[in-house]
Design an enzyme around this catalytic site. Structure first.
Site, PDB file in Angstrom:
ATOM      1  N   TYR A 198       0.813  -1.326   0.252  1.00  0.00           N
ATOM      2  CA  TYR A 198      -0.054   0.331  -0.189  1.00  0.00           C
ATOM      3  C   TYR A 198       0.938   1.826   0.060  1.00  0.00           C
ATOM      4  CZ  TYR A 198      -4.239  -2.333   0.381  1.00  0.00           C
ATOM      5  OH  TYR A 198      -5.451  -3.310   0.250  1.00  0.00           O
ATOM      6  N   ASP A 204      -3.197 -18.179   4.878  1.00  0.00           N
ATOM      7  CA  ASP A 204      -3.890 -18.706   4.500  1.00  0.00           C
ATOM      8  C   ASP A 204      -4.348 -19.842   5.232  1.00  0.00           C
ATOM      9  OD1 ASP A 204      -1.520 -19.744   4.324  1.00  0.00           O
ATOM     10  OD2 ASP A 204      -1.394 -21.260   2.285  1.00  0.00           O
ATOM     11  N   LYS A 247       3.098 -13.970   5.218  1.00  0.00           N
ATOM     12  CA  LYS A 247       3.488 -15.353   4.414  1.00  0.00           C
ATOM     13  C   LYS A 247       4.127 -15.214   4.629  1.00  0.00           C
ATOM     14  CE  LYS A 247       1.044 -17.729   0.927  1.00  0.00           C
ATOM     15  NZ  LYS A 247       0.678 -19.357   1.688  1.00  0.00           N
ATOM     16  N   ASP A 294      -5.857  -5.588   5.161  1.00  0.00           N
ATOM     17  CA  ASP A 294      -7.078  -5.436   4.051  1.00  0.00           C
ATOM     18  C   ASP A 294      -8.287  -6.515   3.900  1.00  0.00           C
ATOM     19  OD1 ASP A 294      -8.476  -4.426   3.056  1.00  0.00           O
ATOM     20  OD2 ASP A 294      -7.295  -3.369   1.031  1.00  0.00           O
TER      21      ASP A 294
END
Ligand code: NAD
Length: 407
Positions: free
Chosen positions: A152, A273, A219, A297
């Site tokens: 972002y 995930d 991640k 987000d």
């Protein structure tokens, strides 16, 4: 009662809140004025009832967005940012992002200019709200999303641009990395300092509220030096700043037979995930989640859907100097001025604001009365169409019903 006064910052970053704090507000664009009117009615009533008239908020309007532009000014005047800085706490309705002109997003600009680095989104199920989950009542979490960096940060170049070409050449010639031809390129910065301040805030929140755990969502198995580093720095700040109040999940397993010692916040981490699966399958194991910008987000909107949608999800953007509480949905221009939409998100953001200034007795009244109103099936159109036997009311009538439920 006292004269209206500013909220100030005391030792250790604790807010000093007078009996009549001045709180700036931005009504917002589109449906903003409708939901703001409903919100102020509910917040003022809750404060008056909780403190028997001894406390009251003195609201200070700020012209930002379409209202400011219509008056011939800037969409985001510098003076409005300065007023928020000086008053420490503010609340805002949604602001429309002009398409194809002006700044990228006024909302994002407010967060960046005030360095509101933690986007805080509590997600809790309210009885009677329609949910796609079989057992939504297990969901009671708070997401702390880093607000200032990650993908972002806006560092990106389109495929075929001169800048992408130069970067491609640099990577090939200097770093031995070959990109696929015609690639757009984005850069993902995640820094130690920004990670540490976000995770520290999430841990302090869990300690203050005696919550059992903080989960670092990342991640890092794939993006080792950004998301993986987020995990490393998260554990690091827990050990350095909160050694007495926290314990890692690994320590619980190795030294305490899998049972966390009383009073300690367990710090654990999950791959992004896998955590998406877990919040569906075992939501009761998660309490506070700290995560980089992009994961946060996705996760906060997915969790909001699990408990009945964005129309009811509250949010706050918090920094070291000030905090801005806001509805999490947009300005829904097609409903502007119709007195129709659900003011729940802004009302619940207002309750978060009352907690933030230490007026939790009023915040609890807001949440309880709003919950009772929904259980009575008195709801706005968005919920009415999903609840059998619901009584559909306008935005303002919903607010009046909430106030009536305060007794
Ligand atoms: P939106 O959230 O404004 O509206 C999408 C749809 O969601 C609406 O048409 C409506 O059906 C529903 N909805 C939204 N809020 C509701 C409410 N309170 N009650 C009932 N239903 C509601 O999203 P959008 O149409 O993508 O964006 C409109 C504008 O808002 C854009 O300019 C966008 O940039 C801006 N925006 C602002 C914020 C913010 O201020 N933080 C956030 C998102 C979007």
């Amino acid at each position: 009662m006292q004269q209206p006064e500013k909220i100030t910052m005391g030792p250790g970053g604790r807010l000093q809140v007078p009996e009549r704090p001045i709180i700036p507000y931005i009504e917002g664009d589109g449906i903003g004025p409708d939901i703001w009117r409903a919100t102020v009615l509910v917040l003022d009533a809750a404060v008056a009832k909780a403190f028997g008239g001894a406390r009251a908020i003195s609201w200070l309007p700020l012209a930002v967005g379409e209202a400011a532009a219509a008056a011939g000014g800037e969409v985001l005047p510098e003076s409005a940012l300065e007023t928020i800085r000086q008053h420490r706490v503010a609340i805002k309705g949604p602001l429309t992002t002009p398409v194809g002109k002006g700044m990228r997003s006024v909302n994002v600009a407010i967060r960046q200019r005030l360095d509101l680095y933690a986007c805080v989104r509590p997600v809790r199920y309210m009885a009677s709200v329609p949910s796609p989950m079989k057992h939504p009542e297990g969901i009671d979490m708070v997401v702390f999303r880093e607000n200032t960096e990650d993908l972002y940060a806006g560092i990106e170049w389109p495929a075929g641009s001169a800048e992408a070409g130069r970067l491609e050449a640099f990577l090939r010639e200097q770093m031995g990395v070959t990109l696929p031809p015609g690639a757009g390129i984005g850069i993902k910065p995640i820094s130690r300092d920004n990670t540490r301040r976000l995770v520290a805030r999430a841990i302090a929140y869990a300690i203050d509220r005696r919550l059992p755990s903080v989960t670092l969502m990342h991640k890092g198995n794939i993006m080792k030096y950004t998301e993986g580093a987020f995990r490393t720095w998260g554990y690091e700040v827990a050990a350095e700043q909160f050694a007495d109040q926290t314990i890692t999940e690994a320590e619980v397993a190795a030294e305490h037979d899998g049972r966390a010692p009383a009073g300690k916040v367990v710090i654990k981490d999950r791959i992004a995930d896998m955590l998406f699966q877990q919040v569906l399958l075992r939501p009761e194991e998660y309490h506070v989640i700290a995560t980089p910008n992009l994961n946060g987000d996705y996760l906060s909107d997915a969790l909001a859907a699990q408990v009945g949608g964005l129309g009811m999800a509250p949010g706050a953007n918090i920094g070291d100097d000030c905090a801005v509480f806001e509805a999490t949905h947009g300005s829904a221009p097609k409903y502007a001025g119709l007195d129709k939409v659900n003011p729940g998100s802004l009302i619940l953001s207002g309750a978060m604001m009352l907690d933030h200034i230490g007026w939790s007795a009023a915040a609890e009244r807001v949440r309880r009365a709003l919950q009772d109103t929904i259980v009575q099936k008195t709801v706005t159109y968005d919920l009415a169409r999903q609840i059998e036997g619901a009584k559909e009311v306008s935005c303002s009538a919903f607010a009046r019903a909430v106030v009536a439920n305060m007794g």
